[in-house]
Design a protein around this motif. Structure first.
Motif, short mmCIF file in Angstrom:
data_model
loop_
_atom_site.label_atom_id
_atom_site.label_comp_id
_atom_site.label_asym_id
_atom_site.label_seq_id
_atom_site.Cartn_x
_atom_site.Cartn_y
_atom_site.Cartn_z
N CYS A 15 27.46 29.82 23.77
CA CYS A 15 28.16 31.02 23.33
C CYS A 15 27.57 32.25 24.03
CB CYS A 15 28.04 31.18 21.82
SG CYS A 15 28.84 32.66 21.17
N ASN A 16 28.40 32.93 24.80
CA ASN A 16 28.01 34.15 25.52
C ASN A 16 28.70 35.35 24.89
OD1 ASN A 16 26.51 32.87 27.85
ND2 ASN A 16 28.48 31.85 28.03
N GLY A 17 27.91 36.34 24.51
CA GLY A 17 28.44 37.50 23.80
C GLY A 17 29.49 38.26 24.58
N GLN A 18 29.33 38.38 25.89
CA GLN A 18 30.26 39.16 26.69
C GLN A 18 31.69 38.60 26.63
OE1 GLN A 18 30.18 38.91 31.06
NE2 GLN A 18 29.91 41.14 31.07
N SER A 19 31.81 37.29 26.54
CA SER A 19 33.15 36.68 26.54
C SER A 19 33.56 36.17 25.16
CB SER A 19 33.23 35.56 27.58
OG SER A 19 32.15 34.67 27.45
N ASN A 20 32.83 36.57 24.13
CA ASN A 20 33.16 36.20 22.76
C ASN A 20 34.21 37.16 22.22
OD1 ASN A 20 33.24 35.11 20.22
ND2 ASN A 20 31.23 35.87 19.59
N LYS A 21 35.41 37.04 22.78
CA LYS A 21 36.53 37.89 22.36
C LYS A 21 37.81 37.10 22.49
CE LYS A 21 35.95 40.18 26.81
NZ LYS A 21 35.65 41.45 27.46
N GLN A 22 38.81 37.57 21.79
CA GLN A 22 40.07 36.82 21.71
C GLN A 22 40.67 36.55 23.09
OE1 GLN A 22 42.91 38.48 19.02
NE2 GLN A 22 44.30 36.76 19.21
N GLU A 23 40.67 37.56 23.97
CA GLU A 23 41.29 37.36 25.28
C GLU A 23 40.55 36.34 26.14
OE1 GLU A 23 39.22 41.47 25.41
OE2 GLU A 23 40.47 40.35 24.02
N CYS A 24 39.34 35.97 25.75
CA CYS A 24 38.58 34.92 26.45
C CYS A 24 38.53 33.65 25.61
CB CYS A 24 37.15 35.40 26.75
SG CYS A 24 37.07 36.77 27.91
N ASP A 30 33.36 28.18 23.03
CA ASP A 30 31.91 28.04 22.82
C ASP A 30 31.40 28.82 21.62
OD1 ASP A 30 31.80 26.43 25.07
OD2 ASP A 30 31.06 28.03 26.38
N CYS A 31 32.10 29.87 21.21
CA CYS A 31 31.60 30.74 20.15
C CYS A 31 32.27 30.50 18.79
CB CYS A 31 31.77 32.20 20.54
SG CYS A 31 30.73 32.72 21.92
N ILE A 32 33.11 29.49 18.69
CA ILE A 32 33.82 29.27 17.42
C ILE A 32 32.83 29.01 16.29
CG2 ILE A 32 35.39 27.71 16.20
CD1 ILE A 32 36.96 27.51 18.87
N GLU A 33 31.89 28.11 16.47
CA GLU A 33 30.91 27.81 15.43
C GLU A 33 30.05 29.04 15.12
OE1 GLU A 33 27.07 24.95 15.12
OE2 GLU A 33 28.89 24.01 15.89
N PHE A 34 29.63 29.76 16.16
CA PHE A 34 28.84 30.98 15.98
C PHE A 34 29.62 31.99 15.14
CE2 PHE A 34 27.90 35.33 17.25
CZ PHE A 34 26.53 35.39 17.01
N ASN A 35 30.89 32.20 15.47
CA ASN A 35 31.70 33.18 14.75
C ASN A 35 31.92 32.78 13.29
OD1 ASN A 35 31.88 34.76 17.04
ND2 ASN A 35 33.82 33.88 17.69
N GLU A 36 31.95 31.48 13.01
CA GLU A 36 32.07 31.03 11.62
C GLU A 36 30.77 31.32 10.86
OE1 GLU A 36 33.15 26.92 11.99
OE2 GLU A 36 35.24 27.41 12.47
N GLU A 37 29.63 31.11 11.53
CA GLU A 37 28.34 31.35 10.88
C GLU A 37 28.04 32.83 10.71
OE1 GLU A 37 23.62 30.13 11.35
OE2 GLU A 37 25.10 29.23 12.67
N TYR A 38 28.44 33.65 11.71
CA TYR A 38 28.18 35.09 11.69
C TYR A 38 29.48 35.87 11.89
CZ TYR A 38 23.33 33.61 12.55
OH TYR A 38 22.11 33.02 12.48
N PRO A 39 30.38 35.87 10.91
CA PRO A 39 31.65 36.59 11.09
C PRO A 39 31.42 38.08 11.31
CG PRO A 39 31.41 35.81 8.83
CD PRO A 39 30.25 35.27 9.60
N GLY A 40 32.02 38.63 12.34
CA GLY A 40 31.90 40.06 12.64
C GLY A 40 30.65 40.42 13.42
N CYS A 41 29.83 39.47 13.78
CA CYS A 41 28.60 39.74 14.53
C CYS A 41 28.93 39.96 16.00
CB CYS A 41 27.63 38.57 14.38
SG CYS A 41 26.16 38.71 15.43
#
Length: 143
Positions: A15-24, A30-41
């Motif tokens: 999971c890379n923060g720069q591309s952790n956005k909807q358009e990517c 890669d960030c789906i699990e991260f976003n579930e664990e830290y919603p809005g982070c």
């Protein structure tokens, strides 16, 4: 489209923060699990959360204070070194590296930063006046 500095990192399994956005597509999935664990982070470096080092650029309440790494009793802060500035106005301040047992050199090895909160005392005694970005490389031609 997904406009990021390192497109090769999208979908690389990390999971890379720069591309952790909807358009990517959340970093190619890669960030789906991260976003579930830290919603809005909005962590810049999600892979560094919870690694034992307080990274200011991940230190937000929505990110559980860098995955718990930045809890008040475990970090050195600007309160201890108010004139310690790491990076420029566009970069992060990496105060989490102060006092981590490694002489980080450069901007860390200054009186304002307590000579890396004491990590550089031994290096400075051995190599007076040699403040390089990577002290561990001294002996390979630097200084």
């Amino acid at each position: 489209g997904c406009n990021v500095q390192h497109p090769e990192r999208v979908g690389n399994g990390e999971c890379n923060g720069q591309s952790n956005k909807q358009e990517c597509d959340w970093d190619g999935g890669d960030c789906i699990e991260f976003n579930e664990e830290y919603p809005g982070c909005l962590a810049r470096e999600p892979r560094q959360m919870g690694d034992g080092v307080c990274n200011d650029y991940n230190n937000f309440p929505g990110c559980d204070l860098d995955g718990g790494d930045c809890l008040e009793d475990s970090i050195i802060s600007n309160v201890e070194y108010p004139n310690c500035v790491i990076g420029d106005v566009f970069g992060p301040t990496l105060l989490g590296l102060l006092g981590n047992g490694i002489c980080d050199g450069g901007e860390y090895n200054t009186p304002e930063c307590g000579f890396d909160d004491g990590d550089c005392y031994e290096f400075n005694a051995k190599y007076p006046g040699c403040n390089v970005k990577h002290p561990q490389r001294v002996g390979n031609g630097e200084c």
